[in-house]
Design a protein around this motif. Structure first.
Motif, PDB file in Angstrom:
ATOM      1  N   ARG A  41       0.855  -1.183   0.000  1.00 17.15           N
ATOM      2  CA  ARG A  41       0.000   0.000   0.000  1.00 17.15           C
ATOM      3  C   ARG A  41       0.898   1.242   0.000  1.00 17.15           C
ATOM      4  N   PRO A  42       0.353   2.439  -0.155  1.00 20.16           N
ATOM      5  CA  PRO A  42       1.186   3.642  -0.248  1.00 20.16           C
ATOM      6  C   PRO A  42       2.076   3.851   0.979  1.00 20.16           C
ATOM      7  N   VAL A  43       3.256   4.403   0.726  1.00 21.79           N
ATOM      8  CA  VAL A  43       4.229   4.720   1.772  1.00 21.79           C
ATOM      9  C   VAL A  43       4.326   6.243   1.893  1.00 21.79           C
ATOM     10  N   LYS A  44       4.423   6.727   3.124  1.00 25.19           N
ATOM     11  CA  LYS A  44       4.534   8.164   3.363  1.00 25.19           C
ATOM     12  C   LYS A  44       5.953   8.517   3.798  1.00 25.19           C
ATOM     13  N   LEU A  45       6.545   9.509   3.120  1.00 25.42           N
ATOM     14  CA  LEU A  45       7.823  10.076   3.544  1.00 25.42           C
ATOM     15  C   LEU A  45       7.520  11.391   4.244  1.00 25.42           C
TER      16      LEU A  45
END
Length: 335
Positions: A41-45
């Motif tokens: 699933r999407p990764v947040k930086l």
């Protein structure tokens, strides 16, 4: 009690004792599967500064390439304020599953623990180092109307009027703040600090003359110099920058041995599974070694790094010891 009853009891005891061992392979397998599937699933930086600064620029280049490697969206989330401490505190409390990562500046981990009396995070306890992304020099810049044309004239002018000039930074304890403090300390100068919420907000005020100078990240400064309203006086690296070859180093200009390099890294919340940290490191190192990525950063005047988690952790420890001495010498503190 008859023999049949005893046999049944023995079988039940043996079966119960074996249950934990029978279950263990299932548990290990599920964790292994999670690391193999990462990310699904999407990764947040999380960048603990407002958009437009060095950390933001580095994050967006890396995010774009990691998204291609992972086949998942990698989103940059800017949460600026308090020299990066607010966003870093948020990242420290994130679920340690690899889906929220931190892009810290070097100063957050090596300066702020010595500068601030209280912090919403513990750099040693709350994060797992992954890798240093990029490293590059700072640049001392002034408005083109500023009377000093080179570093020697600049130092002479500030010495003649101690405390009467203002310098801007990305926030208290930020790399741009501490690079300026290191420079002022080495040159024996005094100036008034004007902290901003991020580096992107500095340059319009510098161009308009509201502040007199800044020691900015070269990846940001190089683009601002094209306005024709700013002048670079010196870079903080040991050698001249390939993108600003006509700008001398501070060491060349009279500050023997002076060097200051900014860097931005990648961290995970503590207790993130080691196999996920290792996967993120391997994939990020591969991205940083991509010729296109290296060339893109070189055009900004910075170099890709991609060192191992262990080496990154060691560098943080050594740099922290160095900044502790400078913070004490400058008598810097924040409540």
């Amino acid at each position: 009690m008859d023999n049949n009853t005893n046999d049944v009891r023995r079988r039940l005891i043996i079966s119960a004792a074996a249950l934990p061992f029978a279950a263990a392979p299932v548990f290990v397998g599920s964790v292994h599967a999670k690391s193999n599937d990462y990310p699904n699933r999407p990764v947040k930086l999380l960048v603990p500064f407002v958009a437009g600064g060095g950390a933001d620029i580095a994050a967006r280049v890396v995010a774009q390439k990691l998204a291609g490697v992972w086949g998942q969206s990698v989103v940059v989330d800017n949460q600026g304020g308090a020299g990066g401490n607010i966003g870093t505190g948020v990242a420290a409390k994130a679920v340690p599953d690899g889906y929220t990562l931190l892009i810290p500046s070097g100063s957050i981990l090596t300066v702020n623990p010595h500068l601030y009396k209280t912090l919403p995070f513990d750099g040693k306890r709350d994060f797992a180092p992954i890798t240093k992304l990029v490293s590059g020099p700072h640049v001392l810049i002034v408005n083109t109307n500023f009377p000093a044309k080179n570093l020697k004239e600049f130092i002479a002018l500030l010495k003649s009027k101690p405390g009467q000039f203002n310098f801007a930074s990305a926030g208290i304890g930020s790399q741009t703040h501490m690079a300026a403090e290191q420079f002022l300390h080495a040159a024996g100068l005094d100036a008034t600090h004007v902290p901003y919420k991020g580096e992107g907000g500095i340059y319009p005020d510098l161009m308009s003359g509201q502040v007199q100078f800044a020691v900015g990240n070269i990846s940001v400064v190089s683009g601002q110099l094209s306005s024709g309203r700013l002048r670079a006086l010196a870079v903080t690296s040991a050698t001249r920058s390939s993108i600003l070859p006509d700008v001398p180093t501070m060491a060349e200009s009279g500050l023997d041995g002076f060097e200051n390099l900014a860097w931005f890294g990648l961290m995970a919340p503590a207790k993130t599974p080691a196999e996920i940290v290792e996967k993120i490191y391997q994939d990020t190192a591969r991205v940083l070694s991509d010729p296109e990525v290296k060339a893109r950063f070189q055009q900004m005047g910075v170099s890709t790094v991609g060192n191992s988690p262990a080496r990154f952790a060691d560098e943080i420890r050594r740099e922290s010891d160095q900044w502790q001495k400078i913070v004490a010498a400058r008598r810097l503190t924040v409540s």
